[in-house]
Design a protein around this motif. Structure first.
Motif, PDB file in Angstrom:
ATOM      1  N   PHE A 152      -4.883   1.242   6.666  1.00  0.00           N
ATOM      2  CA  PHE A 152      -4.269  -0.028   6.282  1.00  0.00           C
ATOM      3  C   PHE A 152      -4.632  -1.151   7.256  1.00  0.00           C
ATOM      4  O   PHE A 152      -4.139  -2.268   7.145  1.00  0.00           O
ATOM      5  N   THR A 180       2.915   5.521   3.656  1.00  0.00           N
ATOM      6  CA  THR A 180       2.445   5.845   2.308  1.00  0.00           C
ATOM      7  C   THR A 180       1.024   6.399   2.362  1.00  0.00           C
ATOM      8  O   THR A 180       0.297   6.146   3.323  1.00  0.00           O
ATOM      9  N   MET A 220      -2.863   7.118   0.395  1.00  0.00           N
ATOM     10  CA  MET A 220      -3.837   6.330  -0.363  1.00  0.00           C
ATOM     11  C   MET A 220      -4.498   7.246  -1.382  1.00  0.00           C
ATOM     12  O   MET A 220      -4.561   8.451  -1.199  1.00  0.00           O
ATOM     13  N   THR A 255      -3.825   1.921  -2.145  1.00  0.00           N
ATOM     14  CA  THR A 255      -2.493   2.451  -1.850  1.00  0.00           C
ATOM     15  C   THR A 255      -1.937   3.286  -2.995  1.00  0.00           C
ATOM     16  O   THR A 255      -2.288   3.074  -4.159  1.00  0.00           O
ATOM     17  N   THR A 256      -1.040   4.209  -2.678  1.00  0.00           N
ATOM     18  CA  THR A 256      -0.332   4.978  -3.699  1.00  0.00           C
ATOM     19  C   THR A 256       1.029   4.367  -4.015  1.00  0.00           C
ATOM     20  O   THR A 256       1.755   4.879  -4.859  1.00  0.00           O
ATOM     21  N   SER A 257       1.385   3.277  -3.350  1.00  0.00           N
ATOM     22  CA  SER A 257       2.710   2.673  -3.504  1.00  0.00           C
ATOM     23  C   SER A 257       2.975   2.222  -4.938  1.00  0.00           C
ATOM     24  O   SER A 257       2.195   1.461  -5.518  1.00  0.00           O
ATOM     25  N   TRP A 279       2.767  -1.432  -6.046  1.00  0.00           N
ATOM     26  CA  TRP A 279       1.480  -2.089  -6.241  1.00  0.00           C
ATOM     27  C   TRP A 279       0.637  -1.497  -7.358  1.00  0.00           C
ATOM     28  O   TRP A 279      -0.101  -2.208  -8.025  1.00  0.00           O
TER      29      TRP A 279
END
Length: 65
Positions: A14, A42, A44, A54-56, A59
């Motif tokens: 990040f 988090t 990725m 990202t896996t968030s 998003w």
């Protein structure tokens, strides 16, 4: 993509130095694998293109889950 724009990364980090560009809402990507990012809250996704995102859920949306 859930957000209007999300940065994609050249490596699983990040850090600003890993930013490769922007992905925009509506784009779809093929996930190769989920990658743990050391020291991050988090993970990725590694994409088949060799880039990372990202896996968030704030998003992006993974339609295969």
């Amino acid at each position: 993509m859930t957000a209007d724009r999300v940065r994609w990364r050249t490596r699983p980090s990040f850090a600003d130095s890993a930013i490769g560009g922007w992905a925009t809402k509506g784009q779809a990507f093929t996930i190769a694998e989920r990658v743990n990012v050391s020291g991050a809250s988090t993970d990725m996704y590694k994409l088949i293109s060799g880039t990372y995102i990202t896996t968030s859920d704030n998003w992006v949306t993974n339609r295969s889950s």
